[in-house]
Design an enzyme around this catalytic site. Structure first.
Site, mmCIF file in Angstrom:
data_model
loop_
_atom_site.group_PDB
_atom_site.id
_atom_site.type_symbol
_atom_site.label_atom_id
_atom_site.label_comp_id
_atom_site.label_asym_id
_atom_site.label_seq_id
_atom_site.Cartn_x
_atom_site.Cartn_y
_atom_site.Cartn_z
ATOM 1 N N HIS A 53 0.847 -1.191 0.000
ATOM 2 C CA HIS A 53 0.000 0.000 0.000
ATOM 3 C C HIS A 53 0.887 1.248 0.000
ATOM 4 O O HIS A 53 2.097 1.164 0.200
ATOM 5 C CB HIS A 53 -0.847 0.068 1.274
ATOM 6 C CG HIS A 53 -1.639 -1.149 1.592
ATOM 7 N ND1 HIS A 53 -3.009 -1.202 1.444
ATOM 8 C CD2 HIS A 53 -1.278 -2.358 2.113
ATOM 9 C CE1 HIS A 53 -3.462 -2.386 1.850
ATOM 10 N NE2 HIS A 53 -2.419 -3.102 2.259
ATOM 11 N N GLU A 135 2.562 -0.852 4.442
ATOM 12 C CA GLU A 135 2.325 0.513 3.979
ATOM 13 C C GLU A 135 3.659 1.203 3.713
ATOM 14 O O GLU A 135 4.558 1.175 4.559
ATOM 15 C CB GLU A 135 1.556 1.319 5.034
ATOM 16 C CG GLU A 135 0.155 0.836 5.308
ATOM 17 C CD GLU A 135 -0.874 1.406 4.338
ATOM 18 O OE1 GLU A 135 -0.463 2.124 3.392
ATOM 19 O OE2 GLU A 135 -2.071 1.140 4.544
ATOM 20 N N ASP A 181 -3.406 2.387 -4.922
ATOM 21 C CA ASP A 181 -2.054 2.218 -4.393
ATOM 22 C C ASP A 181 -1.534 0.787 -4.627
ATOM 23 O O ASP A 181 -2.326 -0.140 -4.744
ATOM 24 C CB ASP A 181 -1.998 2.587 -2.908
ATOM 25 C CG ASP A 181 -2.995 1.827 -2.044
ATOM 26 O OD1 ASP A 181 -4.164 1.667 -2.464
ATOM 27 O OD2 ASP A 181 -2.602 1.373 -0.958
#
Length: 208
Positions: A53, A135, A181
């Site tokens: 992400h 992330e 993303d």
């Protein structure tokens, strides 16, 4: 650990030594910021998917502790209109890779972090059940930092050594109608080379 804990420097975050995942699912060298936004995986679930992400809070702003506070459920908007819209949001990821390559961990990989939302992969729904979420501090509009690719490759190798991973996808691959993303600036071939991933693990569009 408090989300206000001192951050390690870029040299530590981007070091080239091997990383090790402990038996409890926590990375030995990561800075730990436990998140309450997690629960048990379904019994007998094989953790075989890695999901990439990107995130920045507020959007396009790097640094600061807003991402960590969001995942730790301690986010205060401080008068920022966008952060105010996130009040009460219950999300998390297993790992965050800061721009300097520092690795922050929020949830043990043995638990289910809440990062993918409504999602589907290889005929299975609910990717949170069987994936690890990473992330990258970034956005769809700027390149990621060299230190992040280094850290991501090292982390991927550590996860491969401990889990039955068999594929890597972006959030956009498992939730294409909702998510974009890690975005067009994520260099899949560079990541695959650094992490020594077989082409079959990558999204079809990213395979050489």
């Amino acid at each position: 650990m408090s989300v206000a804990a001192p951050r390690r420097g870029a040299a530590q975050g981007a070091a080239t030594g091997a990383l090790a995942l402990r038996a409890d699912g926590w990375l030995a060298s990561a800075r730990r910021v436990p998140s309450p936004h997690c629960d048990a995986r379904p019994p007998g679930t094989a953790i075989d998917l890695l999901l990439i992400h990107n995130i920045s809070l507020p959007p396009g702003v790097f640094g600061g502790d807003a991402i960590e506070r969001l995942f730790a459920s301690t986010l205060a908007d401080g008068g920022d209109p966008f952060l105010a819209t996130l009040r009460g949001l219950r999300v998390s990821a297993h790992f965050l890779l800061r721009r300097d390559g520092e690795i922050v961990q929020f949830v043990s990989v043995h638990e289910r972090a809440w990062h993918a939302g409504a999602s589907r992969f290889a005929g299975r729904v609910g990717c949170n059940d069987f994936s690890v979420g990473i992330e990258l501090e970034g956005s769809d509009f700027v390149p990621f930092a060299d230190a992040q690719y280094t850290a991501l490759a090292r982390l991927t190798r550590a996860l491969r050594a401990a889990l039955p991973l068999a594929a890597v996808r972006g959030h956009s691959d498992v939730a294409p109608c909702r998510k974009t993303d890690p975005g067009p600036f994520f260099d899949w071939p560079r990541y695959a080379r650094a992490a020594r991933l077989p082409a079959r693990w990558l999204p079809p569009a990213a395979r050489a």
